[in-house]
Structure formats: structure tokens, C-alpha cells
Design an enzyme around this catalytic site. Structure first.
Site, PDB file in Angstrom:
ATOM      1  N   CYS A   1     -13.385   1.467  -0.484  1.00 48.69           N
ATOM      2  CA  CYS A   1     -11.983   1.913  -0.519  1.00 48.69           C
ATOM      3  C   CYS A   1     -11.920   3.438  -0.507  1.00 48.69           C
ATOM      4  O   CYS A   1     -11.090   4.041   0.171  1.00 48.69           O
ATOM      5  CB  CYS A   1     -11.286   1.402  -1.781  1.00 48.69           C
TER       6      CYS A   1
ATOM      7  N   CYS B   1      14.479 -16.597 -18.766  1.00 51.95           N
ATOM      8  CA  CYS B   1      13.828 -15.368 -19.234  1.00 51.95           C
ATOM      9  C   CYS B   1      14.759 -14.569 -20.161  1.00 51.95           C
ATOM     10  O   CYS B   1      14.290 -13.886 -21.077  1.00 51.95           O
ATOM     11  CB  CYS B   1      13.425 -14.491 -18.056  1.00 51.95           C
TER      12      CYS B   1
ATOM     13  N   CYS C   1      -7.456  -5.503   3.009  1.00 59.13           N
ATOM     14  CA  CYS C   1      -8.474  -4.469   3.213  1.00 59.13           C
ATOM     15  C   CYS C   1      -9.870  -5.078   3.212  1.00 59.13           C
ATOM     16  O   CYS C   1     -10.733  -4.688   4.015  1.00 59.13           O
ATOM     17  CB  CYS C   1      -8.363  -3.406   2.122  1.00 59.13           C
TER      18      CYS C   1
END
Length: 250
Positions: free
Chosen positions: A166, A67, A211
Site C-alpha cells: 500500500c 437504535c 486494492c
């Protein structure tokens, strides 16, 4: 003669009363603020924060995988605070993990990394860590506005067998308790982060999947456009909060 309780003096008193009654001006509140003093201390101490081990691994990966031929760590400052961004080549949004994967595949000819794999999490947390302490400044590209609206619609949509959204938890009931646990506002300014529940590092998409499973809804595929739209909306929702990566959460 002016009355002693008029003019600037009255304005100052009114402001003090408003703060006393209603609290400080409304704004996003990081989950860091609602944690125990012990967990806050763990996050703030780089020698105690377990996420920093992954940052060190990411720095090694950043060098080993070439990188540094294009990027320096210093050049990564502020990058995580602006993602997701619009990618013209793909004619769509891309998140930070997606950009890292794109660099590996297109510039280095390397195979894609699993999103929750050790290498991808390490690279992601290292890059995001370079923005720690900087405020979230969502990408201003006008093409991202539609993506954010998509994300907000998903955030407000009731899902799963429990028929919950949410927003019902993290907007309507933030600060209350569910099964003894405090419900946070759910801001995404510390990912990838170390969660004690996981005993490891995890991405924002992992948390979103958790969730969805919690409300008995079918989660999206890893890297799905829906997740990126949610990420884009959450970044706007948390605008101004500082990047905490790697955050620590319960």
C-alpha cells in the site's frame, strides 16, 4: 545597528521562500483536494451527493430497528472520528460496522447483517455522517497502539503477484499518475463513500479488498482482524483530516 535582513524580517522571508520552494507544511491531504471541481461540488451539495440517499435510508433504519431506544443521532456525533476502538468484552479491536453488528446481535437479538449489504451500509453511513466536519481523533486507548502497529506492518508489506505494498502507491508515489489516473494519498476519512466506479456506496474494507485483488493478492475475509488493524493505522495516518462521510470519489 541591525542589518535590515536579520532578525524577524529574515525569518519571515525564509518561511516564505520555504513555502514557495517546498509547498505548505507536510501533512495528510484528503482525496477531496485532488478531485475535479465538478466532483468536489457534487460532494459538497447534499442535494447532488448520491451518498445522501443512503444517509436518509440509514436514518430510517436507525429508527425502525430500535437504535433510538438507546442512542440519539446527536449522541453519535464524533463517534466515527474515534473508531476503530478497543472492545473489552471481545478483548480486541472493533470497527464501526462491527459495533453496529454487536448492538444488533447482543442487545436486540437480531441476526448479523452482511457488511456490504444495503442495511449495514445505510446504518454505517448514517452514524458516520453525524461526525462530518469533525477531525479524525484516533482512539487513545493504549491497547490500540499494538493494533495500529499491526496495521502499519500490513500497509508496508509487499503482497501478491505484483509484489506491491500500500505504501509504495499511497506514500512513495502519491501525486503521480498510473494509467492516466492520479494516485491519491489514500486516506480513509470519507467512508462509507459513494464511488463513481462502483455506481454505489461502499465501505473501506471493500476498497481495501479491491486494492488487494488489484495486486493479485488473496483478500482477507470480510470483517477480518487484518482489515480492522489496517483501518486503525489509516485513521492514525489521516489524523486531523475531517470526516467527509459520505464522500464522493471517482
Amino acid at each position: 545597528m541591525n542589518h535590515p535582513w536579520t532578525g524577524p524580517r529574515l525569518a519571515r522571508v525564509a518561511l516564505l521562500l520555504a513555502v514557495a520552494v517546498f509547498g505548505p507544511a507536510a501533512g495528510p491531504r484528503s482525496g477531496f483536494e485532488t478531485m475535479s471541481p465538478e466532483l468536489r461540488a457534487m460532494q459538497q451539495d447534499d442535494l447532488a451527493n448520491p451518498g445522501m440517499l443512503h444517509v436518509a435510508e440509514g436514518e430510517a433504519q436507525f429508527q425502525q430497528q430500535g437504535c433510538t431506544a438507546c442512542h440519539s443521532a446527536e449522541a453519535m456525533q464524533g463517534v466515527a472520528a474515534r473508531y476503530p476502538a478497543f472492545d473489552a468484552a471481545r478483548d480486541g479491536p472493533i470497527d464501526l460496522a462491527g459495533r453496529i453488528a454487536q448492538c444488533r446481535e447482543e442487545r436486540q437479538g437480531r441476526a448479523p447483517l452482511p457488511r456490504e449489504g444495503k442495511e449495514m451500509l445505510a446504518l454505517s453511513v448514517f452514524v458516520a455522517h453525524q461526525s462530518r466536519g469533525l477531525p479524525l481523533t484516533p482512539n487513545p486507548d493504549p491497547r490500540m497502539e499494538f493494533v495500529r502497529r499491526q496495521g502499519e506492518a500490513l500497509f508496508r508489506e509487499r503482497r501478491g503477484q505484483l509484489n506491491l505494498s500500500c505504501g509504495q502507491c499511497h506514500d512513495d508515489n502519491a501525486g503521480r499518475r498510473l494509467a492516466g489516473s492520479l494516485i491519491p494519498e489514500g486516506h480513509a476519512n470519507g467512508y462509507p463513500l459513494y464511488r463513481l466506479e462502483w455506481q454505489g456506496l461502499g465501505s473501506l474494507q471493500r476498497r481495501l479488498r479491491n486494492c488487494m485483488v488489484g495486486v493479485r493478492s488473496e483478500p482477507f475475509a470480510p470483517g477480518a482482524a487484518e482489515y480492522i488493524a489496517l483501518e486503525a493505522f489509516l485513521a492514525e495516518r489521516a489524523r486531523g483530516l475531517v470526516v467527509e462521510t459520505p464522500a464522493v470519489r471517482p
